[in-house]
Scaffold this active site. Structure first.
Site, PDB file in Angstrom:
ATOM      1  N   GLY A 132      85.578  52.350  40.049  1.00 16.80           N
ATOM      2  CA  GLY A 132      85.579  51.704  41.346  1.00 16.80           C
ATOM      3  C   GLY A 132      84.265  51.017  41.636  1.00 16.80           C
ATOM      4  N   GLY A 342     100.352  56.277  73.766  1.00 17.47           N
ATOM      5  CA  GLY A 342     101.268  57.410  73.689  1.00 17.47           C
ATOM      6  C   GLY A 342     102.320  57.186  72.614  1.00 17.47           C
ATOM      7  CD  GLU A 366      83.532  42.754  49.414  1.00 14.12           C
ATOM      8  OE1 GLU A 366      82.972  41.705  49.106  1.00 14.12           O
ATOM      9  OE2 GLU A 366      84.745  42.933  49.232  1.00 14.12           O
TER      10      GLU A 366
END
Length: 387
Positions: A132, A342, A366
């Site tokens: 990653g 709600g 990013e």
């Protein structure tokens, strides 16, 4: 004081034009496009005509260059309408900045005028399936053979990759280099034999704009595709580009947060319980107060990073702070908007559920927020503090 007060008259006009476009054209159709996961062809064409794809291209090359602060506020407006639209131009802007700062004169004149009009749209390819945020560990290679580079490897989570004509590819031109970053380069890759855009990855939110997997199998690019014409500079080039990218992601978060706050504030004035508008109940009022405070603080932090970037300073810490704080704030604001609505906040008939699904992208995109904290801590030590 309005955030737009920091802009000059010409930039305020651009921002007002984008705001009108968002209110008139984007917000009425965003929900329908998002739930259909449909690419916004017509909206993108309008963005081209408005000059949004040329915001980082100099005027002399056909662009409509604005300050980074103006770019932040424009991105916020687009994301307020539909976050996917801001994603449709984010990577494009980073590539334009890469070309502006590091490209050869030939590369700039070849690409930037067409990028300014959106005739050529660009994206970045950094992330790989096996890793990653550790970009020095990438395994995609570009081997020099005469007047060409032969590219092999895979990338994933590449936004706009199917519809972009230009890809700024982070790859290793010297896999044996030590340190590893000394062997990393950026190639300006165009679609052709050996490059396959495979599947569109399914996503929680961020609909309409594709995020794909790319496969390179002996794809050939000319030596002239090497950004700047010198090998081994790609890691530093891309780190500089990511300063803009992270400011842009922070601005997207501002847009999502602004939309969520606006909807919650409007609903809290319309909805009544126990004989009065629900904003008058302290628990709901507290939510609104916290939401507005977080959004305002996030915007100022992001604009601070933008101004520092325009002043020519290194802003990896400032951009990291902006991205970290704004994205976390957007997630919290979106959740509070659901609370204010709600049961209706859980319904797909109301936009707040979309904001809640879009917000996590800015936390992990990013460079994850965990990586941002590492960057911030490292820079604090190197700089000896915040100032």
């Amino acid at each position: 004081m309005s955030a737009a007060d920091i802009l000059d008259e010409a930039e305020r006009l651009v921002l007002d034009t984008v705001r009108e476009f968002v209110d008139r054209e984007v917000r009425p159709v965003a929900s329908e496009l998002e739930h259909a996961d449909a690419y916004p062809h017509e909206l993108v064409e309008q963005m081209k005509r408005l000059g949004i794809y040329g915001l980082a291209v100099p005027d002399e090359l056909g662009g409509n260059e604005v300050s980074t602060a103006c770019y932040v506020l424009i991105t916020e407006e687009l994301a307020r309408g539909w976050m996917s639209l801001a994603g449709a131009m984010g990577g494009h802007t980073v590539v334009a900045k890469l070309l502006r700062h590091f490209g050869t004169e030939e590369q700039q004149r070849h690409y930037l005028p067409k990028m300014a009009t959106g005739e050529i749209r660009a994206t970045m390819a950094l992330t790989e399936p096996g890793g990653g945020s550790d970009l020095q560990a990438i395994s995609t290679t570009a081997r020099r053979e005469g007047g060409e580079y032969v590219v092999n490897g895979a990338k994933t989570w590449i936004t706009n990759s199917r519809r972009s004509q230009l890809i700024a590819l982070l790859c290793k031109t010297d896999p044996r280099a030590d340190p590893a970053h000394a062997g990393i380069s950026v190639l300006l890759v165009e679609h052709g034999p050996g490059l396959t855009v495979s599947r569109d990855l399914p996503k929680l939110g961020y609909k309409g704009v594709e995020s794909c997997e790319l496969s390179f199998d002996d794809h050939r690019a000319p030596v002239s595709a090497l950004l700047g014409g010198q090998e081994g500079c790609g890691f530093a080039q891309m780190m500089k580009g990511l300063e803009t990218g992270r400011i842009q992601v922070a601005a997207r978060a501002l847009g999502v947060g602004k939309a969520a706050l606006d909807d919650a504030l409007r609903y809290a004035q319309q909805r009544e319980s126990f004989g009065k508008p629900i904003w008058k109940h302290q628990s709901v009022g507290n939510h609104l107060a916290d939401m507005a405070t977080k959004l305002t603080a996030a915007r100022q932090l992001t604009l601070h990073a933008a101004r520092e970037l325009d002043a020519g300073r290194r802003v990896d810490m400032e951009a990291g702070m902006a991205k970290l704080f704004a994205s976390e704030a957007a997630m919290e604001i979106a959740l509070d908007a659901v609370r204010v609505h709600g049961g209706y906040g859980y319904s797909t008939e109301f936009d707040v559920e979309r904001y809640f699904r879009d917000a996590p992208l800015m936390i992990v995109g990013e460079g994850t927020n965990e990586i941002q904290r590492n960057v911030i801590a490292g820079q604090l030590v190197r700089r000896g503090g915040v100032d």
